[in-house]
Design an enzyme around this catalytic site. Structure first.
Site, PDB file in Angstrom:
ATOM      1  N   SER A 252       0.775  -1.283   0.078  1.00 38.39           N
ATOM      2  CA  SER A 252       0.150   0.152  -0.011  1.00 38.39           C
ATOM      3  C   SER A 252       0.923   1.194  -0.010  1.00 38.39           C
ATOM      4  CB  SER A 252      -0.762  -0.027   1.286  1.00 38.39           C
ATOM      5  OG  SER A 252      -0.075   0.383   2.383  1.00 38.39           O
ATOM      6  N   ASP A 253       0.300   2.231  -0.558  1.00 36.01           N
ATOM      7  CA  ASP A 253       0.965   3.609  -0.212  1.00 36.01           C
ATOM      8  C   ASP A 253       0.562   3.862   1.088  1.00 36.01           C
ATOM      9  OD1 ASP A 253       2.304   5.920  -0.364  1.00 36.01           O
ATOM     10  OD2 ASP A 253       1.009   6.588  -2.207  1.00 36.01           O
ATOM     11  N   ASP A 254       1.199   5.037   1.846  1.00 35.02           N
ATOM     12  CA  ASP A 254       0.720   5.267   3.143  1.00 35.02           C
ATOM     13  C   ASP A 254      -0.474   5.176   3.548  1.00 35.02           C
ATOM     14  OD1 ASP A 254       1.189   6.008   5.875  1.00 35.02           O
ATOM     15  OD2 ASP A 254       1.941   8.093   5.603  1.00 35.02           O
ATOM     16  N   LEU A 255      -1.023   4.510   4.437  1.00 34.81           N
ATOM     17  CA  LEU A 255      -2.497   4.292   4.977  1.00 34.81           C
ATOM     18  C   LEU A 255      -2.716   5.794   5.627  1.00 34.81           C
ATOM     19  CD1 LEU A 255      -3.205   0.709   5.710  1.00 34.81           C
ATOM     20  CD2 LEU A 255      -3.404   1.843   3.576  1.00 34.81           C
TER      21      LEU A 255
END
Length: 354
Positions: A252-255
């Protein structure tokens, strides 16, 4: 490996500080993350970075992914004396995939010299919107085939020197006018347009064997009207895994970016990423949020919302990537580090595009 340790492997976490404090080592031992990510707040001199990464690896019961964003241009965490590399835009304009691969291999040499084994690059987004606030300078260009050629050359250059490439931002952040750090962008295109432009560099990179891809926090109604790509099973499993045949790591990109965090707290977002088919949950700061996400995933397994088998599938992918890339190497001496970081050969290569 216990179930809690297996769940920890599904996370890449950011942290505060640039020294291997006892608190930081305890953080790694307790949470047992699969990896960590470095930002400017973590970076000192090359020797200090090497000491930090060595201590992190020593504190971990399994080899760590140690990741950074070192694209070149404006997204380059490592500053002087590390080589200042040109942007993807400048590299693409030069038109030489051999040069792109040489730059990537040189970046990888500097990363490996200080113990960094994962680069959140190449950018595979096709910049078709000049008003895009986040991709300017970071894309190889507006032609999907050209972006694919340079992206493949870049990831192969990293791999040649033992660094894991993470292509980003799937399924394509090039035609947006909103920064997903600040809000959730919407991509309005139909499937034909997406297939021929946005997806093309990712499809080509998958065929070429790229080991990892990062998701984008985008709402794409043609693919999923409800969930952004990072949390969408239709996008991560039906499209990426099944239709496009990707078997590598999905990160994921930063959540905690607002494109996700505005509507979904970190624990629920972590669960949904895994339900959607992702493997590694990226939470770049805020230890409380990181612990919340880890607890939420553990509780989801305990209640049966997430099966242990689902955790093990991602765990197996992570273990394979670590076995393929994370060869144990002796810590480099100061002399060895400084013979690589910012060396004359790298400076000359960078200057070819100055």
């Amino acid at each position: 490996m216990t179930l809690l340790e297996a769940i920890g492997q599904l996370f890449i976490l950011g942290f505060e500080g640039n020294r291997p404090s006892e608190a930081l080592k305890a953080f790694v031992r307790e949470l047992a993350p699969g990896g960590v990510i470095l930002f400017g707040r973590n970076l000192g001199s090359p020797e200090e970075i090497a000491a930090l990464t060595h201590a992190l690896q020593a504190a971990s019961s399994t080899p760590l992914f140690i990741a950074i964003d070192q694209e070149g241009g404006k997204v380059a965490r490592l500053q002087a004396p590390f080589t200042r590399w040109p942007s993807a835009e400048a590299v693409g304009a030069a038109g030489s995939t051999e040069l792109t691969a040489a730059i990537a291999a040189s970046i990888a040499r500097e990363l490996m010299a200080v113990g960094i084994n994962m680069n959140m690059a190449p950018v595979l987004d096709v910049l078709t919107n000049p008003a895009n606030p986040v991709m300017a300078g970071r894309s190889y260009g507006s032609d999907p085939h050209m972006v694919a050629r340079h992206g493949i050359a870049f990831f192969r250059g990293l791999a040649e020197r033992g660094v894991i490439a993470v292509g980003k931002h799937f399924p394509g952040h090039g035609d947006t006018t909103v920064d997903s750090h600040l809000a959730l962008p919407l991509v309005p295109h139909d499937l034909d347009r997406l297939s021929t432009v946005e997806f093309a560099p990712f499809a080509a990179s998958i065929s070429a064997g790229i080991p990892a891809l990062m998701t984008a926090h985008l709402l794409i109604p043609a693919l999923d009207r409800e969930w952004p790509a990072t949390l969408s099973r239709r996008i991560l499993t039906d499209l990426l895994r099944q239709q496009m045949g990707f078997e590598g790591l999905v990160i994921s990109d930063d959540l905690l970016m607002q494109g996700i965090a505005d509507n979904t707290p970190p624990g629920e977002a972590a669960i949904r990423l895994l339900e959607a088919g992702g493997d590694l949950v990226l939470v770049c700061h805020d230890e409380a949020a990181q612990r919340e996400a880890l607890r939420a995933v553990a509780e989801a397994v305990e209640t049966g919302r997430l099966s242990e088998a689902r955790v093990r599938v991602s765990g197996d992918r992570i273990a394979k990537a670590k076995a393929d890339y994370l060869r144990e190497k002796p810590r480099a001496s100061t002399e060895e580090i400084m013979a690589v970081v910012g060396c004359d050969a790298h400076q000359r290569l960078a200057e070819r595009l100055a």
